[in-house]
Design a protein around this motif. Structure first.
Motif, PDB file in Angstrom:
ATOM      1  N   VAL A 105     -10.571   4.153   0.120  1.00 65.33           N
ATOM      2  CA  VAL A 105      -9.424   4.213  -0.795  1.00 65.33           C
ATOM      3  C   VAL A 105      -8.338   3.235  -0.346  1.00 65.33           C
ATOM      4  N   LYS A 106      -8.091   3.186   0.963  1.00 60.31           N
ATOM      5  CA  LYS A 106      -7.082   2.260   1.494  1.00 60.31           C
ATOM      6  C   LYS A 106      -7.464   0.809   1.215  1.00 60.31           C
ATOM      7  N   ASN A 107      -8.758   0.523   1.292  1.00 57.52           N
ATOM      8  CA  ASN A 107      -9.239  -0.847   1.068  1.00 57.52           C
ATOM      9  C   ASN A 107      -9.545  -1.140  -0.393  1.00 57.52           C
ATOM     10  N   ASN A 108      -9.304  -0.134  -1.254  1.00 58.27           N
ATOM     11  CA  ASN A 108      -9.557  -0.273  -2.690  1.00 58.27           C
ATOM     12  C   ASN A 108     -11.030  -0.581  -2.978  1.00 58.27           C
ATOM     13  N   TRP A 109     -11.913   0.097  -2.238  1.00 55.35           N
ATOM     14  CA  TRP A 109     -13.346  -0.076  -2.464  1.00 55.35           C
ATOM     15  C   TRP A 109     -13.777   0.870  -3.582  1.00 55.35           C
ATOM     16  N   LEU A 110     -13.554   0.442  -4.791  1.00 58.41           N
ATOM     17  CA  LEU A 110     -13.874   1.214  -5.988  1.00 58.41           C
ATOM     18  C   LEU A 110     -14.681   0.333  -6.926  1.00 58.41           C
ATOM     19  N   SER A 125     -30.781  19.562   6.980  1.00 58.87           N
ATOM     20  CA  SER A 125     -30.613  19.725   8.420  1.00 58.87           C
ATOM     21  C   SER A 125     -29.146  19.670   8.809  1.00 58.87           C
ATOM     22  N   CYS A 126     -28.837  20.205   9.967  1.00 63.95           N
ATOM     23  CA  CYS A 126     -27.452  20.182  10.457  1.00 63.95           C
ATOM     24  C   CYS A 126     -26.970  18.745  10.669  1.00 63.95           C
ATOM     25  N   GLU A 127     -27.862  17.865  11.111  1.00 68.77           N
ATOM     26  CA  GLU A 127     -27.476  16.461  11.293  1.00 68.77           C
ATOM     27  C   GLU A 127     -27.081  15.827   9.966  1.00 68.77           C
ATOM     28  N   ALA A 128     -27.819  16.156   8.891  1.00 67.82           N
ATOM     29  CA  ALA A 128     -27.503  15.608   7.574  1.00 67.82           C
ATOM     30  C   ALA A 128     -26.149  16.129   7.080  1.00 67.82           C
ATOM     31  N   LYS A 129     -25.875  17.394   7.329  1.00 66.04           N
ATOM     32  CA  LYS A 129     -24.579  17.967   6.930  1.00 66.04           C
ATOM     33  C   LYS A 129     -23.434  17.311   7.686  1.00 66.04           C
ATOM     34  N   LEU A 130     -23.657  17.054   8.970  1.00 65.34           N
ATOM     35  CA  LEU A 130     -22.632  16.393   9.764  1.00 65.34           C
ATOM     36  C   LEU A 130     -22.437  14.953   9.280  1.00 65.34           C
ATOM     37  N   LEU A 131     -23.530  14.284   8.932  1.00 68.30           N
ATOM     38  CA  LEU A 131     -23.433  12.933   8.385  1.00 68.30           C
ATOM     39  C   LEU A 131     -22.613  12.928   7.103  1.00 68.30           C
ATOM     40  N   TYR A 132     -22.805  13.921   6.267  1.00 70.57           N
ATOM     41  CA  TYR A 132     -22.019  14.033   5.033  1.00 70.57           C
ATOM     42  C   TYR A 132     -20.531  14.135   5.359  1.00 70.57           C
ATOM     43  N   GLY A 133     -20.193  14.865   6.434  1.00 73.94           N
ATOM     44  CA  GLY A 133     -18.805  14.952   6.883  1.00 73.94           C
ATOM     45  C   GLY A 133     -18.268  13.597   7.308  1.00 73.94           C
ATOM     46  N   PHE A 134     -19.106  12.813   8.005  1.00 75.35           N
ATOM     47  CA  PHE A 134     -18.708  11.460   8.397  1.00 75.35           C
ATOM     48  C   PHE A 134     -18.427  10.608   7.156  1.00 75.35           C
ATOM     49  N   LEU A 135     -19.281  10.747   6.145  1.00 78.17           N
ATOM     50  CA  LEU A 135     -19.140   9.942   4.931  1.00 78.17           C
ATOM     51  C   LEU A 135     -17.890  10.331   4.144  1.00 78.17           C
ATOM     52  N   ILE A 136     -17.603  11.632   4.105  1.00 83.53           N
ATOM     53  CA  ILE A 136     -16.365  12.073   3.449  1.00 83.53           C
ATOM     54  C   ILE A 136     -15.166  11.481   4.166  1.00 83.53           C
ATOM     55  N   ASP A 137     -15.195  11.509   5.495  1.00 82.93           N
ATOM     56  CA  ASP A 137     -14.095  10.941   6.281  1.00 82.93           C
ATOM     57  C   ASP A 137     -13.942   9.442   5.993  1.00 82.93           C
ATOM     58  N   ARG A 138     -15.041   8.754   5.783  1.00 84.27           N
ATOM     59  CA  ARG A 138     -15.013   7.316   5.547  1.00 84.27           C
ATOM     60  C   ARG A 138     -14.405   6.970   4.176  1.00 84.27           C
ATOM     61  N   THR A 139     -14.430   7.927   3.245  1.00 76.62           N
ATOM     62  CA  THR A 139     -13.878   7.645   1.919  1.00 76.62           C
ATOM     63  C   THR A 139     -12.389   7.327   1.964  1.00 76.62           C
ATOM     64  N   SER A 140     -11.667   7.911   2.930  1.00 83.55           N
ATOM     65  CA  SER A 140     -10.228   7.619   3.038  1.00 83.55           C
ATOM     66  C   SER A 140     -10.004   6.149   3.352  1.00 83.55           C
ATOM     67  N   LEU A 141     -10.875   5.568   4.176  1.00 80.31           N
ATOM     68  CA  LEU A 141     -10.788   4.142   4.483  1.00 80.31           C
ATOM     69  C   LEU A 141     -11.097   3.313   3.237  1.00 80.31           C
ATOM     70  N   GLY A 196     -13.923   3.272 -11.209  1.00 82.78           N
ATOM     71  CA  GLY A 196     -13.011   3.992 -10.329  1.00 82.78           C
ATOM     72  C   GLY A 196     -13.708   4.892  -9.333  1.00 82.78           C
ATOM     73  N   ASN A 197     -15.037   4.785  -9.214  1.00 83.55           N
ATOM     74  CA  ASN A 197     -15.788   5.604  -8.261  1.00 83.55           C
ATOM     75  C   ASN A 197     -15.705   4.999  -6.864  1.00 83.55           C
ATOM     76  N   VAL A 198     -15.401   5.840  -5.887  1.00 83.45           N
ATOM     77  CA  VAL A 198     -15.260   5.377  -4.502  1.00 83.45           C
ATOM     78  C   VAL A 198     -16.632   5.198  -3.868  1.00 83.45           C
ATOM     79  N   PHE A 199     -16.806   4.111  -3.130  1.00 81.82           N
ATOM     80  CA  PHE A 199     -18.021   3.942  -2.342  1.00 81.82           C
ATOM     81  C   PHE A 199     -17.627   3.617  -0.906  1.00 81.82           C
ATOM     82  N   VAL A 200     -18.559   3.856   0.016  1.00 84.18           N
ATOM     83  CA  VAL A 200     -18.287   3.620   1.439  1.00 84.18           C
ATOM     84  C   VAL A 200     -19.399   2.754   2.022  1.00 84.18           C
ATOM     85  N   TYR A 201     -19.122   2.243   3.207  1.00 84.31           N
ATOM     86  CA  TYR A 201     -20.136   1.545   3.990  1.00 84.31           C
ATOM     87  C   TYR A 201     -20.361   2.341   5.268  1.00 84.31           C
TER      88      TYR A 201
END
Length: 322
Positions: A51-56, A33-49, A60-65
């Motif tokens: 990396v800054k917080n060293n959440w690996l 669904s389009c909502e799921a695709k947009l959510l994936y965009g949100f999650l990609i954006d969250r990965t930058s945070l 070395g795999n990045v994870f998000v909350y």
């Protein structure tokens, strides 16, 4: 409200969420669904945070909350829809969720859509993302989708999603004593798979597909609204699984039918059909005792795709005339 025109390169001064174009152009992502695709965009954006917080993790795999409540707020959707779009991303392999327990938020691994791991399953095992051709036992696997969990929350709730204990009053308690979405790939495997050590795993995979097909988690959220118990819901799942394990003709409404015919009919069942069946069930059990619940539900499930439209048309006509 009226907005002004963009001039020159003014659009470049703003921040944007990055949603990969391939999610809209590649056929393998058509069912998301389009909502799921947009959510994936949100999650990609969250990965930058992250990396800054060293959440690996140790590899070395990045994870998000990113919680269900955040998704609900950002997308202006309800709980059921939020649960469903996370499931969509997880089913297709764009995310992997790792439950931490004890009220801690779920770790979400955002998978790289440009890199596919062929003929293997990606699993988070003991804190590491690994690939394995052999299926791990459930005791080893810490990542479980919301489909193979009976509940997305613990008894005390979690940071991801808090929900109150259901009220069991006015619920139809039904027990055994008183009683389109299955992928073509999985369907073909079910027909071709011979009895082997992997047969149990295959049946479990089909069972999870059935749960996805009927929005099992949303059903769990609405047990009181549907007027059923978890046991009744699980009985429905078992019945929908029957034609994949039956080796002879099945009896539906006293008629012998081939498992293939029943399969085809059961694959049409959705959450809407279950809602219709349970509404009818509540009305029936008010005045009658169902002696064979399994047989009754099997017949209802088989007939539902043919009878649901007429049922609601009759109800609408009744309301208009009274």
């Amino acid at each position: 409200m009226q907005f002004d025109f963009f001039k020159g390169n003014e659009t470049e001064q703003y921040m944007f969420y990055r949603v990969p174009q391939v999610l809209f152009t590649d056929e393998q992502f058509n069912k998301i669904s389009c909502e799921a695709k947009l959510l994936y965009g949100f999650l990609i954006d969250r990965t930058s945070l992250s990396v800054k917080n060293n959440w690996l993790d140790k590899s070395g795999n990045v994870f998000v909350y990113f919680t269900l409540e955040e998704a609900k707020e950002k997308l202006n959707i309800g709980t059921g829809k939020s649960v469903k779009i996370f499931d969509e991303l997880e089913r297709i392999g764009l995310i992997i969720r790792k439950k931490q327990g004890q009220g801690n938020p779920t770790k979400i691994y955002v998978m790289n859509f440009t890199k596919q791991i062929s003929k293997t399953s990606t699993q988070v095992v003991k804190g590491k993302v690994q690939t394995s051709k052999k299926r791990k036992s459930e005791s080893d696997v810490e990542v479980k989708t919301s489909e193979n969990r009976k509940s997305t929350v613990s008894k005390n709730g979690s940071v991801d999603f808090q929900k109150s204990k259901p009220n069991h009053t006015n619920r139809v308690i039904l027990t055994e004593s008183n009683q389109s979405y299955l992928s073509d790939d999985t369907h073909d495997k079910a027909k071709e798979k011979s009895e082997s050590d992997g047969q149990t795993d295959l049946i479990e995979d089909i069972k999870e597909d059935i749960k996805y097909q009927i929005d099992y988690d949303i059903c769990l959220e609405r047990l009181d609204e549907l007027g059923i118990t978890t046991d009744t819901l699980d009985l429905v799942v078992d019945i929908l699984l029957e034609p994949y394990t039956c080796k002879s003709e099945m009896i539906v409404n006293s008629q012998p039918l081939s498992p293939q015919i029943v399969q085809a009919q059961f694959r049409k069942i959705s959450f809407d059909h279950l809602q219709y069946i349970f509404d009818s069930l509540k009305a029936t059990t008010q005045n009658h005792r169902i002696k064979n619940l399994r047989g009754y539900l099997r017949t209802c499930l088989y007939n539902a795709p043919h009878t649901i439209d007429q049922f609601y048309t009759n109800e609408a006509n009744y309301d208009l005339n009274n």
